[in-house]
Design a protein around this motif. Structure first.
Motif, PDB file in Angstrom:
ATOM      1  N   PHE A 165       0.832  -1.201   0.000  1.00  0.00           N
ATOM      2  CA  PHE A 165       0.000   0.000   0.000  1.00  0.00           C
ATOM      3  C   PHE A 165       0.868   1.253   0.000  1.00  0.00           C
ATOM      4  O   PHE A 165       0.644   2.188  -0.779  1.00  0.00           O
ATOM      5  N   ILE A 166       1.881   1.263   0.855  1.00  0.00           N
ATOM      6  CA  ILE A 166       2.759   2.430   0.952  1.00  0.00           C
ATOM      7  C   ILE A 166       3.513   2.658  -0.358  1.00  0.00           C
ATOM      8  O   ILE A 166       3.570   3.778  -0.876  1.00  0.00           O
ATOM      9  N   LEU A 167       4.084   1.589  -0.918  1.00  0.00           N
ATOM     10  CA  LEU A 167       4.842   1.738  -2.157  1.00  0.00           C
ATOM     11  C   LEU A 167       3.947   2.173  -3.315  1.00  0.00           C
ATOM     12  O   LEU A 167       4.353   2.979  -4.158  1.00  0.00           O
ATOM     13  N   SER A 168       2.731   1.650  -3.360  1.00  0.00           N
ATOM     14  CA  SER A 168       1.795   2.034  -4.419  1.00  0.00           C
ATOM     15  C   SER A 168       1.435   3.512  -4.329  1.00  0.00           C
ATOM     16  O   SER A 168       1.353   4.216  -5.345  1.00  0.00           O
ATOM     17  N   LYS A 169       1.225   4.009  -3.103  1.00  0.00           N
ATOM     18  CA  LYS A 169       0.889   5.418  -2.914  1.00  0.00           C
ATOM     19  C   LYS A 169       2.076   6.319  -3.250  1.00  0.00           C
ATOM     20  O   LYS A 169       1.904   7.379  -3.868  1.00  0.00           O
ATOM     21  N   MET A 170       3.271   5.907  -2.844  1.00  0.00           N
ATOM     22  CA  MET A 170       4.462   6.676  -3.203  1.00  0.00           C
ATOM     23  C   MET A 170       4.603   6.755  -4.715  1.00  0.00           C
ATOM     24  O   MET A 170       4.944   7.809  -5.274  1.00  0.00           O
ATOM     25  N   GLU A 171       4.332   5.655  -5.375  1.00  0.00           N
ATOM     26  CA  GLU A 171       4.436   5.569  -6.835  1.00  0.00           C
ATOM     27  C   GLU A 171       3.407   6.465  -7.518  1.00  0.00           C
ATOM     28  O   GLU A 171       3.717   7.187  -8.479  1.00  0.00           O
ATOM     29  N   ALA A 172       2.178   6.437  -7.022  1.00  0.00           N
ATOM     30  CA  ALA A 172       1.092   7.166  -7.675  1.00  0.00           C
ATOM     31  C   ALA A 172       1.137   8.668  -7.398  1.00  0.00           C
ATOM     32  O   ALA A 172       0.731   9.476  -8.248  1.00  0.00           O
ATOM     33  N   GLU A 173       1.634   9.051  -6.214  1.00  0.00           N
ATOM     34  CA  GLU A 173       1.511  10.443  -5.786  1.00  0.00           C
ATOM     35  C   GLU A 173       2.845  11.159  -5.619  1.00  0.00           C
ATOM     36  O   GLU A 173       2.866  12.366  -5.343  1.00  0.00           O
ATOM     37  N   GLY A 174       3.955  10.444  -5.749  1.00  0.00           N
ATOM     38  CA  GLY A 174       5.262  11.096  -5.673  1.00  0.00           C
ATOM     39  C   GLY A 174       5.639  11.586  -4.300  1.00  0.00           C
ATOM     40  O   GLY A 174       6.507  12.458  -4.152  1.00  0.00           O
ATOM     41  N   ARG A 175       5.026  11.022  -3.260  1.00  0.00           N
ATOM     42  CA  ARG A 175       5.322  11.454  -1.892  1.00  0.00           C
ATOM     43  C   ARG A 175       6.380  10.558  -1.254  1.00  0.00           C
ATOM     44  O   ARG A 175       6.560   9.410  -1.650  1.00  0.00           O
ATOM     45  N   LEU A 181       3.334   6.657   5.115  1.00  0.00           N
ATOM     46  CA  LEU A 181       3.159   5.799   6.294  1.00  0.00           C
ATOM     47  C   LEU A 181       2.142   6.402   7.255  1.00  0.00           C
ATOM     48  O   LEU A 181       1.267   5.693   7.779  1.00  0.00           O
ATOM     49  N   ALA A 182       2.229   7.707   7.494  1.00  0.00           N
ATOM     50  CA  ALA A 182       1.277   8.362   8.391  1.00  0.00           C
ATOM     51  C   ALA A 182      -0.145   8.212   7.871  1.00  0.00           C
ATOM     52  O   ALA A 182      -1.090   7.976   8.653  1.00  0.00           O
ATOM     53  N   GLU A 183      -0.334   8.336   6.570  1.00  0.00           N
ATOM     54  CA  GLU A 183      -1.668   8.147   5.986  1.00  0.00           C
ATOM     55  C   GLU A 183      -2.136   6.706   6.148  1.00  0.00           C
ATOM     56  O   GLU A 183      -3.300   6.451   6.472  1.00  0.00           O
ATOM     57  N   ALA A 184      -1.221   5.750   5.930  1.00  0.00           N
ATOM     58  CA  ALA A 184      -1.575   4.339   6.079  1.00  0.00           C
ATOM     59  C   ALA A 184      -2.006   4.039   7.507  1.00  0.00           C
ATOM     60  O   ALA A 184      -2.944   3.253   7.735  1.00  0.00           O
ATOM     61  N   GLN A 185      -1.350   4.658   8.473  1.00  0.00           N
ATOM     62  CA  GLN A 185      -1.742   4.468   9.875  1.00  0.00           C
ATOM     63  C   GLN A 185      -3.116   5.076  10.139  1.00  0.00           C
ATOM     64  O   GLN A 185      -3.947   4.474  10.827  1.00  0.00           O
ATOM     65  N   ALA A 186      -3.366   6.244   9.584  1.00  0.00           N
ATOM     66  CA  ALA A 186      -4.668   6.903   9.781  1.00  0.00           C
ATOM     67  C   ALA A 186      -5.803   6.092   9.171  1.00  0.00           C
ATOM     68  O   ALA A 186      -6.917   6.072   9.703  1.00  0.00           O
ATOM     69  N   LEU A 187      -5.518   5.393   8.067  1.00  0.00           N
ATOM     70  CA  LEU A 187      -6.538   4.597   7.388  1.00  0.00           C
ATOM     71  C   LEU A 187      -6.664   3.182   7.948  1.00  0.00           C
ATOM     72  O   LEU A 187      -7.536   2.420   7.522  1.00  0.00           O
ATOM     73  N   GLY A 188      -5.784   2.811   8.884  1.00  0.00           N
ATOM     74  CA  GLY A 188      -5.837   1.476   9.468  1.00  0.00           C
ATOM     75  C   GLY A 188      -5.081   0.422   8.688  1.00  0.00           C
ATOM     76  O   GLY A 188      -5.157  -0.761   9.017  1.00  0.00           O
ATOM     77  N   PHE A 189      -4.319   0.830   7.670  1.00  0.00           N
ATOM     78  CA  PHE A 189      -3.514  -0.134   6.909  1.00  0.00           C
ATOM     79  C   PHE A 189      -2.190  -0.444   7.605  1.00  0.00           C
ATOM     80  O   PHE A 189      -1.523  -1.414   7.256  1.00  0.00           O
TER      81      PHE A 189
END
Length: 428
Positions: A165-175, A181-189
């Motif tokens: 999930f983290i790698l996919s988000k980094m890939e899609a959004e350039g963050r 990671l903070a977003e993944a924690q907030a979403l429960g992932f």
């Protein structure tokens, strides 16, 4: 119809509640497929008063989890977690009593699976753990039964949904990693303490189980080389994309004359490989058989529904009387294999350096590569950051991993480096 299969359930978290819901909602279908009804008769958890969204009043409550093995039940389902402690005590007591054990506990199996398999065989009891690896994906059954006629050459895959999930988000959004990671924690992932996931330990537990099933070897978690994704930068993701790759945390196991090789490591995956297109919290496992060819298992690797589905599938097998050795062959037939030396493995590598923006740095890196026998396929330098560092990325030609290790050792302590180098393997 045959007598009811009586189940006692330890652990009433997300998966435990999911098991009860699956058994309730699909009761008639499950009974037809199992040839007999399957019913929960007793439960145990830490907090008796917690609202779990299911009616627990119909079940006997057991305060001491260890004594759940003593209730009038045919199978104990262990969903407590943890490699030792109450989970292991319950597992041992269950098998010693001759009852079947179903568990989703990959850490316990990675550390104690061989002993538990022996105990199950001695008692003539079932030990089932489909839910321990890749959630609802039937990869355990696929290796143990579907591919049983094949010699497996290699098993590898994406084994941790949080990292993917983290790698996919980094890939899609350039963050960068920390923000995602903070977003993944907030979403429960991701957990509040995500170390087991992001440092590769969770994936390594699962890999050791898959390797045992694939190669007929005793589980050897301590021999897994482990690294995670916490040091990845958005720049690494972008650089990989420019080169035609996507970054994924891959667990890979391979058996050969030199021993058993097991590693969990971030890899550059070619964009035309199936694993490059596995995004979000999805898991995927590839097994390569000598007759069946490449098998791909893909799906939801965690969550209440998928994991509970795998637990209930194990219960259906037990209800039918369909169970054999936990690791596809008797425990005493599992080979004890030495860990293979990764230095002799050949492959291509991606190396990233953060270096001072000054004359001579590239020559120093190139000299270290040359002296260690590493052939450079491409070298890319990006502009200086706000801190004055420059990103240098190198892709090597195929060669022994030992040479890359030696090159990095030659650069250790160099005043030209402003951070630790990153080494990622390129999946072949």
């Amino acid at each position: 119809m045959a007598d009811v299969l009586r189940v006692a359930l330890a652990g009433l978290g997300t998966v435990g509640g999911g098991v009860i819901r699956v058994l309730d909602e699909n009761r008639e279908l499950i009974a037809r497929r199992a040839g007999r009804p399957i019913e929960v008769v007793a439960v145990s958890a830490r907090d008796r008063l917690k609202n779990r969204g299911v009616d627990l009043s119909r079940f006997a409550w057991v305060d001491d989890t260890a004594t759940l093995a003593d209730v009038d039940a045919d199978v104990i389902v262990e969903l407590i977690g943890g490699s030792d402690g109450p989970a292991l005590a319950l597992a041992r007591r269950t098998l010693a009593s001759g009852k079947g054990l179903v568990t989703a506990n990959k850490a316990m199996l990675a550390h104690h699976g061989l002993d538990l398999a022996r105990a199950a065989e001695e008692a003539g009891a079932a030990l089932k753990f489909e839910a321990a690896v890749a959630g609802g994906i039937p990869v355990i059954k696929g290796l143990r039964e579907g591919a049983a006629a094949n010699a497996i050459g290699r098993v590898y895959g994406i084994l941790n949904g949080t990292c993917n999930f983290i790698l996919s988000k980094m890939e899609a959004e350039g963050r960068d990693f920390a923000a995602v990671l903070a977003e993944a924690q907030a979403l429960g992932f991701a957990e509040a303490d995500p170390s087991f996931d992001i440092d590769g330990v969770d994936a390594a537990h699962k890999l050791s189980i898959l390797a045992s099933l694939a190669f007929g070897t005793a589980p050897a978690f301590d021999d897994v080389a482990i690294s995670g994704i916490r040091h990845l930068l958005a720049a690494d993701i972008a650089e990989a994309a420019a080169l035609g790759y996507r970054i994924r945390l891959i667990g890979v196991a391979e058996a050969g004359p030199a021993g058993l090789f097991q590693r969990v490591h971030a890899h550059l995956v070619p964009s035309d490989h199936p694993l490059a297109h596995v995004t979000g919290a999805t898991n995927a496992v590839v097994a390569e058989g000598n007759f069946v060819g490449r098998l791909l298992f893909q799906g939801a690797g965690a969550g209440a529904g998928p994991t509970a589905s795998a637990v209930v599938a194990d219960l259906i097998d037990i209800a039918r009387g369909e169970f054999g050795p936990a690791y596809a062959m008797p425990a005493d037939a599992l080979a004890t294999t030495a860990a293979a030396d990764s230095g002799e493995r050949r492959g291509r590598a991606y190396l990233r350096f953060s270096v001072a923006d000054r004359v001579g740095v590239l020559a120093e890196i190139a000299a270290a590569m040359r002296d260690a026998g590493v052939s450079i396929e491409s070298l890319i330098q990006r502009g200086a950051s706000a801190e004055g560092s420059v990103l240098v990325a190198i892709v090597t030609h195929e060669g022994p991993e030992r040479c890359v290790e030696q090159a990095l050792e030659r650069l250790r302590g160099s005043q030209s480096l402003t951070g630790e180098p990153l080494w990622m393997h390129i999946l072949a």
